[in-house]
Design an enzyme around this catalytic site. Structure first.
Site, PDB file in Angstrom:
ATOM      1  N   PHE A 164       0.854  -1.181   0.000  1.00 31.22           N
ATOM      2  CA  PHE A 164       0.000   0.000   0.000  1.00 31.22           C
ATOM      3  C   PHE A 164       0.895   1.238   0.000  1.00 31.22           C
ATOM      4  O   PHE A 164       1.720   1.418   0.890  1.00 31.22           O
ATOM      5  CB  PHE A 164      -0.960  -0.026   1.183  1.00 31.22           C
ATOM      6  CG  PHE A 164      -1.956  -1.144   1.069  1.00 31.22           C
ATOM      7  CD1 PHE A 164      -3.092  -1.005   0.282  1.00 31.22           C
ATOM      8  CD2 PHE A 164      -1.729  -2.361   1.695  1.00 31.22           C
ATOM      9  CE1 PHE A 164      -3.996  -2.052   0.138  1.00 31.22           C
ATOM     10  CE2 PHE A 164      -2.618  -3.420   1.558  1.00 31.22           C
ATOM     11  CZ  PHE A 164      -3.759  -3.264   0.772  1.00 31.22           C
ATOM     12  N   LYS A 165       0.715   2.057  -1.033  1.00 31.64           N
ATOM     13  CA  LYS A 165       1.610   3.176  -1.309  1.00 31.64           C
ATOM     14  C   LYS A 165       1.116   4.430  -0.590  1.00 31.64           C
ATOM     15  O   LYS A 165       0.085   4.998  -0.945  1.00 31.64           O
ATOM     16  CB  LYS A 165       1.671   3.406  -2.819  1.00 31.64           C
ATOM     17  CG  LYS A 165       2.780   4.312  -3.288  1.00 31.64           C
ATOM     18  CD  LYS A 165       2.837   4.298  -4.809  1.00 31.64           C
ATOM     19  CE  LYS A 165       3.964   5.183  -5.325  1.00 31.64           C
ATOM     20  NZ  LYS A 165       4.002   5.172  -6.808  1.00 31.64           N
ATOM     21  N   ILE A 166       1.881   4.882   0.409  1.00 29.17           N
ATOM     22  CA  ILE A 166       1.459   5.920   1.343  1.00 29.17           C
ATOM     23  C   ILE A 166       2.433   7.094   1.300  1.00 29.17           C
ATOM     24  O   ILE A 166       3.653   6.903   1.316  1.00 29.17           O
ATOM     25  CB  ILE A 166       1.413   5.346   2.775  1.00 29.17           C
ATOM     26  CG1 ILE A 166       0.410   4.187   2.853  1.00 29.17           C
ATOM     27  CG2 ILE A 166       1.080   6.418   3.795  1.00 29.17           C
ATOM     28  CD1 ILE A 166       0.490   3.404   4.152  1.00 29.17           C
TER      29      ILE A 166
END
Length: 396
Positions: free
Chosen positions: A192-194
């Site tokens: 998950f790209k945060i």
């Protein structure tokens, strides 16, 4: 991200248990997506830390050579190139949604139509809530289809409007994770790209403690990267070219000024310092270099876990047949031993918190982070505006 030409067997994007796969021909029509490519041919030599040695009659390109040291990831891939660049991993983002929604005949168009027909979203009274729900559902639907097509991990962009809301980020990740689970996609296959704000880093720490793998982006300073590594982030992405661009037209950032005084490229210096910090302290985090401007950047970063490079650079590397003993002297520039050569200050070895991070980021990171977030927020809004124009889909 795009296609991964990997040598490292410990890749965070491609689980060790998964092997090379390829897209079906029906996916060729989509025009903008991110993948990872795999080039296993020279992995054995790379694992030993040596430049690849071709067999008799074997053609070795520059791409083969550099891919034996780092996983090479094109930032844009046209599906028609999948015969040449065999995809193994993917990224789902707002830009991808825009690309898919703008094409009449693409494999993933039905995933958007299904999202726009979602009963849960359609019960929401406020238009902005409804469109945000559609946005999330579309990411999950497309990501799930990709996860069943590629053997590696799918990294899913978290809405940049949540960048300063730790609980909002966590909630969104859980929503997406549920969507993936509903489509029989294991969390092992997901990242998950945060955004690497303090709130994003804290969300990463909490999610990683649950066994959910995170990919922190918009990293422009040592402090951000060090805090992310301490948080246990699976992947940290540094934008080499953007740091360099800032350094060419600005001054007054102590971290960048120090690199320039040493005659170093500010972007490459940041990557090396972070790489050394991660290995010196034994953090699990993998390091990804983005905003690559030329082939020399690729050669200068050999040994890093991932390099995101423009397709034109990859094509140039692919077209150049090389004598690995002479041309560029292919050796890893970044190795775990690099950690032994760096002496970090007490300030750099602190347990990072919100105040120390804010004080250490500097003007370059502050400006570049704000600019990056603004671009992603605008992109997300464009997706929702487009969804508003095509909602409801046919037959709904």
């Amino acid at each position: 991200m795009a296609l991964s030409i990997s040598a490292p067997t410990s890749s965070s994007l491609v689980p060790a248990s998964l092997q090379v796969g390829r897209w079906s021909s029906s996916a060729r029509s989509a025009k903008a997506v991110a993948f990872a490519l795999r080039r296993p041919l020279l992995a054995a030599q790379a694992a030993a830390g040596n430049a690849p040695s071709p067999s008799v009659g074997e053609v070795v390109t520059e791409l083969d050579a550099v891919a034996s040291f780092s996983e090479i990831v094109p930032d844009t891939v046209v599906f028609d190139d999948f015969e040449k660049f065999v995809p193994t991993a993917a990224t789902v983002s707002s830009s991808l949604l825009l690309g898919i929604a703008g094409l009449p005949n693409t494999k993933f168009k039905s995933a958007i139509d299904t999202a726009l027909a979602d009963g849960e979203c359609n019960t929401l009274e406020k238009p902005e809530d409804r469109m945000s729900c559609f946005f999330t559902k579309a990411l999950g639907n497309i990501g799930a289809e990709m996860a069943h097509l590629v053997p590696g991990r799918v990294s899913t962009e978290i809405d940049a409007r949540l960048a300063y809301d730790t609980q909002g980020i966590i909630q969104r990740v859980h929503e997406l994770l549920k969507l993936y689970n509903d489509h029989d996609v294991s969390s092992e296959c997901l990242l998950f790209k945060i955004p690497a704000t303090w709130q994003g880093i804290e969300a990463s720490r909490l999610l990683e403690s649950e066994g959910i793998q995170t990919h922190l982006t918009f990293v422009y300073s040592f402090a951000q990267a060090a805090a992310a590594a301490q948080a246990g982030a699976s992947v940290v992405q540094i934008f080499v070219g953007r740091v360099r661009d800032w350094a060419r037209t600005h001054s007054g950032d102590s971290e960048i000024d120090e690199a320039l005084k040493k005659g170093e490229d500010a972007g490459l210096a940041l990557v090396k310092k972070v790489y050394a910090y991660i290995h010196k302290n034994g953090y699990k985090t993998k390091l990804m270099a983005a905003a690559i401007r030329n082939k020399q950047d690729v050669f200068s970063l050999l040994g890093i876990d991932y390099i995101i490079a423009p397709l034109k650079i990859l094509q140039s590397l692919e077209e150049c047949v090389t004598d690995t003993d002479v041309k560029y002297g292919y050796v890893p520039r970044l190795t775990p031993a690099l950690g032994k050569t760096y002496n970090f200050t007490e300030e750099e070895l602190v347990k990072w918190d919100q105040l120390s991070l804010a004080a250490a980021m500097g003007p370059a990171a502050e400006e570049l982070l704000a600019s990056g977030l603004e671009g992603y927020v605008n992109q997300a809004r464009r997706v929702e505006e487009l969804f508003g124009k095509i909602w409801p889909p046919p037959n709904v």
